[in-house]
Design an enzyme around this catalytic site. Sequence first.
Site, mmCIF file in Angstrom:
data_model
loop_
_atom_site.group_PDB
_atom_site.id
_atom_site.type_symbol
_atom_site.label_atom_id
_atom_site.label_comp_id
_atom_site.label_asym_id
_atom_site.label_seq_id
_atom_site.Cartn_x
_atom_site.Cartn_y
_atom_site.Cartn_z
ATOM 1 N N GLU A 71 0.803 -1.234 0.000
ATOM 2 C CA GLU A 71 0.000 0.000 0.000
ATOM 3 C C GLU A 71 0.834 1.283 0.000
ATOM 4 O O GLU A 71 0.555 2.216 0.757
ATOM 5 C CB GLU A 71 -0.971 -0.025 1.187
ATOM 6 C CG GLU A 71 -1.878 -1.242 1.148
ATOM 7 C CD GLU A 71 -2.722 -1.439 2.402
ATOM 8 O OE1 GLU A 71 -2.725 -0.584 3.290
ATOM 9 O OE2 GLU A 71 -3.397 -2.497 2.489
ATOM 10 N N GLU A 77 -5.822 -11.014 -1.247
ATOM 11 C CA GLU A 77 -6.683 -10.823 -0.055
ATOM 12 C C GLU A 77 -8.152 -10.784 -0.460
ATOM 13 O O GLU A 77 -8.911 -9.927 -0.003
ATOM 14 C CB GLU A 77 -6.304 -9.509 0.659
ATOM 15 C CG GLU A 77 -4.837 -9.404 1.039
ATOM 16 C CD GLU A 77 -4.476 -8.092 1.738
ATOM 17 O OE1 GLU A 77 -5.381 -7.362 2.163
ATOM 18 O OE2 GLU A 77 -3.271 -7.813 1.852
HETATM 19 O O1 G3I Z 1 -3.656 -7.361 18.768
HETATM 20 C C1 G3I Z 1 -4.944 -7.252 19.336
HETATM 21 C C2 G3I Z 1 -5.208 -8.450 20.163
HETATM 22 O O2 G3I Z 1 -4.284 -8.532 21.203
HETATM 23 C C3 G3I Z 1 -6.654 -8.342 20.706
HETATM 24 O O3 G3I Z 1 -6.947 -9.492 21.401
HETATM 25 C C4 G3I Z 1 -7.623 -8.163 19.534
HETATM 26 C C5 G3I Z 1 -9.050 -8.063 20.014
HETATM 27 O O4 G3I Z 1 -9.801 -7.210 19.218
HETATM 28 O O5 G3I Z 1 -7.266 -7.015 18.799
HETATM 29 C C6 G3I Z 1 -5.988 -7.243 18.271
HETATM 30 O O6 G3I Z 1 -5.548 -6.452 17.215
HETATM 31 C C7 G3I Z 1 -6.339 -6.333 16.047
HETATM 32 C C8 G3I Z 1 -5.906 -7.335 14.991
HETATM 33 O O7 G3I Z 1 -6.549 -7.051 13.767
HETATM 34 C C9 G3I Z 1 -6.232 -8.771 15.353
HETATM 35 O O8 G3I Z 1 -7.611 -8.946 15.446
HETATM 36 C C10 G3I Z 1 -6.096 -4.921 15.563
HETATM 37 O O9 G3I Z 1 -6.668 -4.027 16.513
HETATM 38 C C11 G3I Z 1 -6.735 -4.717 14.225
HETATM 39 O O10 G3I Z 1 -6.367 -3.431 13.725
HETATM 40 C C12 G3I Z 1 -6.231 -5.773 13.284
HETATM 41 O O11 G3I Z 1 -6.848 -5.580 12.036
HETATM 42 C C13 G3I Z 1 -6.199 -6.171 10.938
HETATM 43 C C14 G3I Z 1 -5.816 -5.076 9.941
HETATM 44 O O12 G3I Z 1 -5.265 -5.658 8.778
HETATM 45 C C15 G3I Z 1 -4.753 -4.141 10.512
HETATM 46 O O13 G3I Z 1 -3.568 -4.829 10.697
HETATM 47 C C16 G3I Z 1 -7.163 -7.155 10.288
HETATM 48 O O14 G3I Z 1 -7.379 -8.259 11.169
HETATM 49 C C17 G3I Z 1 -6.572 -7.666 8.974
HETATM 50 O O15 G3I Z 1 -7.542 -8.410 8.277
HETATM 51 C C18 G3I Z 1 -6.161 -6.485 8.096
HETATM 52 O O16 G3I Z 1 -5.556 -6.964 6.929
HETATM 53 C C19 G3I Z 1 -5.162 -5.977 5.972
HETATM 54 C C20 G3I Z 1 -3.926 -6.491 5.292
HETATM 55 O O17 G3I Z 1 -2.932 -6.786 6.237
HETATM 56 C C21 G3I Z 1 -3.424 -5.468 4.265
HETATM 57 N N1 G3I Z 1 -4.467 -5.119 3.324
HETATM 58 C C22 G3I Z 1 -5.724 -4.667 3.921
HETATM 59 C C23 G3I Z 1 -6.236 -5.723 4.906
HETATM 60 C C24 G3I Z 1 -7.536 -5.292 5.486
HETATM 61 O O18 G3I Z 1 -7.358 -4.123 6.245
#
Ligand code: G3I
Length: 364
Positions: free
Chosen positions: A149, A256
């Site tokens: 990105e 994805e």
């Molecule tokens: O780390 C904490 C964890 O300790 C806690 O238990 C949990 C409970 O809600 O939250 C956890 O963190 C979250 C994590 O996902 C795991 O669920 C983050 O707050 C949240 O921001 C994170 O979101 C991920 C997002 O990327 C940001 O990294 C999504 O799961 C994931 O599907 C998404 O994937 C991205 C790709 O990497 C890049 N392209 C876009 C795609 C969608 O946004």
Amino acid sequence: MVSSSAFAQQNEAQDMPPLKEAFKGKFLIGTALSYLTLQGKEAPSEAIARTHFNAFTAENSMKPGSLQKTEGQFNFTEADRLVEMAEQSGATPIGHVLVWHEQTPAWFFTEADGKPANREAALARMRTHIATVVGRYKGRVKEWDVVNEAISDAPDEWLRPSPWLKSIGEEFIAEAFRAAHAADPNAILIYNDYNIERSYKRPKAVRLLKSLLDQKVPIHAVGIQGHWRLDTPNFAEVEESITQFGALGLKVMVTELDIGVLPTKYQGADIAAREALTPAINPYTEALPDDVAQRHAERYRQAFEMFLRHQDVIGRVTLWGVHDGSSWLNNFPVRGRTDYPLLFDREGRPKPAFFAVAKAAAGR
Ligand code: G3I
């Protein structure tokens, strides 16, 4: 969480070969595993992944914030699990992601006194991270999303003004690929982004990819993330992008894929985007109406027929998650919704979209 009995039902319900058999000889068919699955807390999801998919990506566990939250202190527990699980299943482990503006701790770009790191310091930290992570899985993780990105969504801007761009300049992209190649010369290196298959962003992607190729940067593939909806994007637009990216001599990976069914104004996948929750934009809290499930299946059928037409350039299609209950789209761009974007339902049963994809693979 998916119950074990429901998983048994979905197995019985199936009179089709696993997806990975159906797509054999065409392209890899992958899924993304949540951190819960990699912690061994989602056995039914793990079983679906092992049965149907032959490429595994860690949805979150290989991001810089997961691997190196504090400088020099690496935590590879879940990442190791991803690689082991893939190898045990005969699946290809996919690395996601080395350089991104999200889920990357501030220390990469900041000095102890809080001032911005200078260019050399940021570059050295990026190189150390890449050398350590790619080096650990050398010969095992076959493909890496190296840079994620980096392209801007703004009309008059080429690259996103990320901390990486600000601290290193646009060479951060080429330098990341060079570092990854040095750490594992046989790994397939991918530039990964959302919406680059749409007309507004495609020319910027072509410009970036051409520039990297002209500089002889070791880049081998472009990743179209594929966070799509029932009504957008237009698949003619996507097909043109696959053709143009393929014509550059790069492989195309769909990295994805999901197709959300909920009304949403925002059309990208920038995790910073947010909309407020109202009942009108969360219409299917109990169940997905049949007519919507059928439209969803039809969209998947069209998508996979398109991928199959381009199987000479497409190396892999990965679904972003195993089942609807674990999809990030339940919380994006609105928190707390009930979306239905994947091939398996919340009980782990194959959906109409699953059968549409399986039939597309069989040419039916
Ligand atoms: O780390 C904490 C964890 O300790 C806690 O238990 C949990 C409970 O809600 O939250 C956890 O963190 C979250 C994590 O996902 C795991 O669920 C983050 O707050 C949240 O921001 C994170 O979101 C991920 C997002 O990327 C940001 O990294 C999504 O799961 C994931 O599907 C998404 O994937 C991205 C790709 O990497 C890049 N392209 C876009 C795609 C969608 O946004």
